[in-house]
Design an enzyme around this catalytic site. Structure first.
Site, short mmCIF file in Angstrom:
data_model
loop_
_atom_site.label_atom_id
_atom_site.label_comp_id
_atom_site.label_asym_id
_atom_site.label_seq_id
_atom_site.Cartn_x
_atom_site.Cartn_y
_atom_site.Cartn_z
N HIS A 56 0.56 -1.28 0.26
CA HIS A 56 -0.21 -0.36 -0.06
C HIS A 56 1.37 0.97 0.13
O HIS A 56 1.92 1.15 0.50
CB HIS A 56 -0.84 0.60 1.12
CG HIS A 56 -2.09 -1.11 1.64
ND1 HIS A 56 -1.82 -1.97 2.40
CD2 HIS A 56 -2.95 -1.22 1.13
CE1 HIS A 56 -3.12 -3.05 2.50
NE2 HIS A 56 -3.27 -2.50 1.41
N ASP A 59 2.25 1.68 3.13
CA ASP A 59 3.15 0.97 3.78
C ASP A 59 4.60 0.98 3.79
O ASP A 59 5.26 0.99 4.49
CB ASP A 59 3.25 -0.63 3.29
CG ASP A 59 2.19 -1.57 3.42
OD1 ASP A 59 1.11 -0.75 4.43
OD2 ASP A 59 1.14 -2.40 2.90
N MET A 90 2.36 -6.69 -7.48
CA MET A 90 0.79 -5.60 -7.22
C MET A 90 1.30 -4.47 -6.23
O MET A 90 1.75 -4.57 -5.18
CB MET A 90 -0.02 -6.71 -6.89
CG MET A 90 -1.11 -6.08 -6.35
SD MET A 90 -1.28 -5.42 -4.85
CE MET A 90 -2.07 -6.86 -3.58
N GLU A 183 -11.30 -6.01 -4.72
CA GLU A 183 -11.79 -7.40 -3.32
C GLU A 183 -12.77 -6.96 -2.79
O GLU A 183 -12.83 -5.68 -2.06
CB GLU A 183 -10.26 -6.97 -2.34
CG GLU A 183 -9.67 -8.15 -1.80
CD GLU A 183 -9.02 -7.72 -0.83
OE1 GLU A 183 -7.67 -7.08 -1.14
OE2 GLU A 183 -8.37 -8.84 0.02
N LYS A 185 -15.37 -7.73 0.72
CA LYS A 185 -15.63 -8.39 1.78
C LYS A 185 -16.75 -8.15 2.65
O LYS A 185 -17.57 -6.46 2.05
CB LYS A 185 -14.56 -7.81 2.60
CG LYS A 185 -13.93 -7.70 4.19
CD LYS A 185 -12.48 -7.49 4.91
CE LYS A 185 -12.45 -8.24 6.03
NZ LYS A 185 -11.52 -7.65 6.69
N GLU A 219 -10.79 -13.37 -2.04
CA GLU A 219 -9.75 -13.32 -0.70
C GLU A 219 -10.56 -14.47 0.38
O GLU A 219 -11.72 -14.29 0.57
CB GLU A 219 -9.31 -12.50 0.49
CG GLU A 219 -8.85 -12.84 1.42
CD GLU A 219 -8.51 -11.52 2.61
OE1 GLU A 219 -7.49 -10.88 1.97
OE2 GLU A 219 -8.89 -12.10 3.57
N HIS A 222 -12.67 -13.39 2.97
CA HIS A 222 -13.33 -12.53 3.12
C HIS A 222 -14.93 -13.28 2.78
O HIS A 222 -16.78 -13.11 3.05
CB HIS A 222 -13.53 -11.61 2.12
CG HIS A 222 -12.28 -10.82 2.63
ND1 HIS A 222 -11.57 -9.89 1.73
CD2 HIS A 222 -11.61 -10.86 3.54
CE1 HIS A 222 -10.56 -9.59 2.33
NE2 HIS A 222 -10.67 -9.70 3.70
N ASP A 247 -6.46 -13.54 -2.66
CA ASP A 247 -5.85 -13.03 -1.60
C ASP A 247 -5.68 -13.84 -0.99
O ASP A 247 -6.85 -15.02 -0.21
CB ASP A 247 -5.96 -12.24 -1.04
CG ASP A 247 -6.15 -10.53 -1.25
OD1 ASP A 247 -4.89 -10.84 -2.22
OD2 ASP A 247 -5.86 -9.51 -0.39
N ASP A 257 -12.10 -11.03 11.83
CA ASP A 257 -11.52 -11.17 10.41
C ASP A 257 -9.94 -12.20 11.30
O ASP A 257 -9.03 -11.08 11.32
CB ASP A 257 -11.38 -9.82 9.95
CG ASP A 257 -10.38 -10.28 8.91
OD1 ASP A 257 -10.05 -10.57 8.18
OD2 ASP A 257 -9.82 -8.76 8.43
N ASP A 259 -7.16 -13.92 8.85
CA ASP A 259 -6.47 -13.20 8.43
C ASP A 259 -5.41 -14.99 8.47
O ASP A 259 -3.98 -14.44 8.94
CB ASP A 259 -5.16 -11.99 8.15
CG ASP A 259 -6.14 -10.98 7.46
OD1 ASP A 259 -6.26 -11.29 6.33
OD2 ASP A 259 -5.56 -9.80 8.07
N ASP A 289 -2.25 -12.71 1.92
CA ASP A 289 -2.60 -11.40 2.52
C ASP A 289 -3.16 -12.26 3.87
O ASP A 289 -4.21 -12.42 4.32
CB ASP A 289 -3.46 -10.92 2.14
CG ASP A 289 -4.29 -9.12 2.71
OD1 ASP A 289 -3.59 -9.20 3.87
OD2 ASP A 289 -5.22 -8.94 2.30
C1 GCO Z 1 -7.84 -6.13 4.83
C2 GCO Z 1 -8.08 -6.90 3.48
C3 GCO Z 1 -6.71 -5.80 2.91
C4 GCO Z 1 -6.89 -5.45 1.71
C5 GCO Z 1 -5.41 -5.17 0.96
C6 GCO Z 1 -4.72 -4.87 0.12
O1 GCO Z 1 -9.42 -7.39 5.06
O2 GCO Z 1 -7.97 -6.13 5.29
O3 GCO Z 1 -7.83 -8.38 2.70
O4 GCO Z 1 -6.03 -6.72 3.52
O5 GCO Z 1 -6.25 -6.75 0.80
O6 GCO Z 1 -5.69 -3.80 2.27
O7 GCO Z 1 -5.58 -4.27 -0.61
MN MN Z 2 -6.85 -8.78 1.68
MN MN Z 3 -8.36 -9.72 4.61
#
Ligand code: GCO
Ligand code: MN
Ligand code: MN
Length: 389
Positions: A56, A59, A90, A183, A185, A219, A222, A247, A257, A259, A289
């Site tokens: 990002h 980042d 990306m 993407e 969510k 993802e 998600h 992702d 969430d 991850d 991700d």
């Molecule tokens: C989340 C998202 C992010 C995006 C990222 C890329 O749940 O926080 O998955 O991680 O993928 O911002 O655009």
């Molecule tokens: Mn993501």
């Molecule tokens: Mn995510």
């Protein structure tokens, strides 16, 4: 570790700076790990065998950096990329962290915020392209509401469309070799996020000025948060020729969430997902991700990253076994290799086929009585995954 599960560049394994750089902060607790610089993260990813690093804007370059800071940071980052050979396939925009985006970016009720979001995105598109990115991800984490009293959903959809049209216009005008990947969510951080599923995005994309430039970045977590079958979403995206990015992570249904490290929780779903990607020869990035458990130090972050790639390759190997397993393949074949019983060939529509079909007599009871042997097929599948077959 055996060589068969060693990551290689052709596997296209990538991580975001924000993933291995996640310091373990959560809504209840402070960071548990040191904040590593982008240069340190590039070296960490090279050490574990990743192919690429995604970012990002914020980042890499703090949102309030001076032009001189920005120049120095980009120079150092490029140097680290050159030293390690890591690619930047990306890039994406942080349109969720700054308080100005608290009510959305492209869909904010405030026209100034919407314009700022476009400016921020164009600036990072420029940088992403400069660093070699071919895919630009859009995750609208704040594009939503806590209460529907606050925003007209139709206005939000129109604003979203206007923003995507503006930005595809920008990419075309600059003659960049870049596609967009949206993407979905369903929630978190907003109570409800617009375009909650990959399916919703696939429909939305067709309403854009340049749908050919826009695909999806589904993802795992998600779709699982929505209680959906991720591989089915991937199949639909693939069929629509819209799987521009993916992702990978893992997520228990019904939880916050999480991850989680790819392949660590939903073993069967991850198996079928990897098998699908490999069977269709998906050629894009395998982007992780996700982040390490909050219990981990930097060594644990490396375990997390290595484990993500290793598990992918193990699932890939299991998929190959499944495809080559004679008993499994015989069962798969048997499910559709049925006697035609005088059934007319269907193919495309013709009045003659329609009439023949209308006149055909089906043995409905026999159709319903046939055992399909899916119990046996699934057991063999589980045995492949568990490593006894
Ligand atoms: C989340 C998202 C992010 C995006 C990222 C890329 O749940 O926080 O998955 O991680 O993928 O911002 O655009
Ligand atoms: Mn993501
Ligand atoms: Mn995510």
């Amino acid at each position: 570790m055996t060589d068969a599960y060693e990551p290689r560049p052709e596997h296209k394994f990538t991580f975001g700076l924000w993933t291995v750089g996640n310091p373990g902060r959560d809504p209840f607790g402070e960071p548990v790990r040191p904040a590593l610089s982008p240069v340190e993260l590039v070296h960490l990813l090279a050490e574990v065998g990743a192919y690429g690093v995604n970012f990002h804007d914020d980042d890499l370059i703090p949102i309030d950096a001076s032009p001189a800071d920005r120049e120095r940071i980009v120079r150092d980052f490029k140097k680290a990329l050159a030293e390690t050979g890591l690619k930047v396939p990306m890039a994406t925009t942080n349109l969720f962290g700054d308080p100005s985006f608290k009510d959305g970016a492209f869909t904010s009720n405030d026209a100034r915020v919407r314009a700022y979001a476009l400016q921020k995105t164009m600036r990072n598109i420029d940088l992403g392209v400069e660093l070699g990115a071919k895919v630009y991800v859009f995750w609208g984490g704040r594009e939503g509401v806590e209460t529907d009293a606050s925003k007209d959903p139709l206005a939000a959809i129109h604003r979203y469309r206007d923003a995507m049209n503006f930005l595809t216009g920008y990419v075309k005008d600059q003659k960049y070799d870049l596609v967009f990947a949206m993407e979905a969510k369903p929630n978190e951080p907003r109570h409800d996020i617009y375009m909650p599923t990959t399916g919703a995005l696939l429909a939305f994309i067709e309403t854009l000025d340049h749908p050919e430039m826009v695909g999806v970045n589904p993802e795992v977590a998600h779709e699982h948060m929505s209680g959906l079958n991720f591989m089915h979403a991937i199949a639909q995206a693939w069929d629509a020729k819209k799987l521009f990015h993916i992702d990978l992570n893992d997520q228990a249904f019904g939880r916050y969430d999480q991850d989680l490290r790819f392949g660590s929780h939903s073993l069967k779903s991850c198996f079928f997902l990897v098998k699908f990607l490999e069977d269709v020869s998906y050629a894009g990035s395998r982007h992780f991700d996700s982040h390490a458990y909050r219990t981990e130090d930097v060594a644990g972050v490396k375990d997390f990253a290595r484990g993500s790639m290793r598990s992918y390759l193990i699932y890939k190997e299991k998929g190959r076994r499944w495809n080559e397993d004679k008993e499994i393949q015989a069962l798969v074949k048997e499910a559709s290799a049925v006697p035609r019983d005088g059934l007319p060939e269907l193919g495309g529509y013709s009045r003659a086929t329609a009439n023949a079909l209308k006149g055909h007599t089906f043995d409905r009871k026999a159709l319903g009585a046939r055992g399909l042997k899916y119990e046996r097929l699934d057991q063999l599948t589980v045995e492949v995954i568990l490593g006894v077959r």
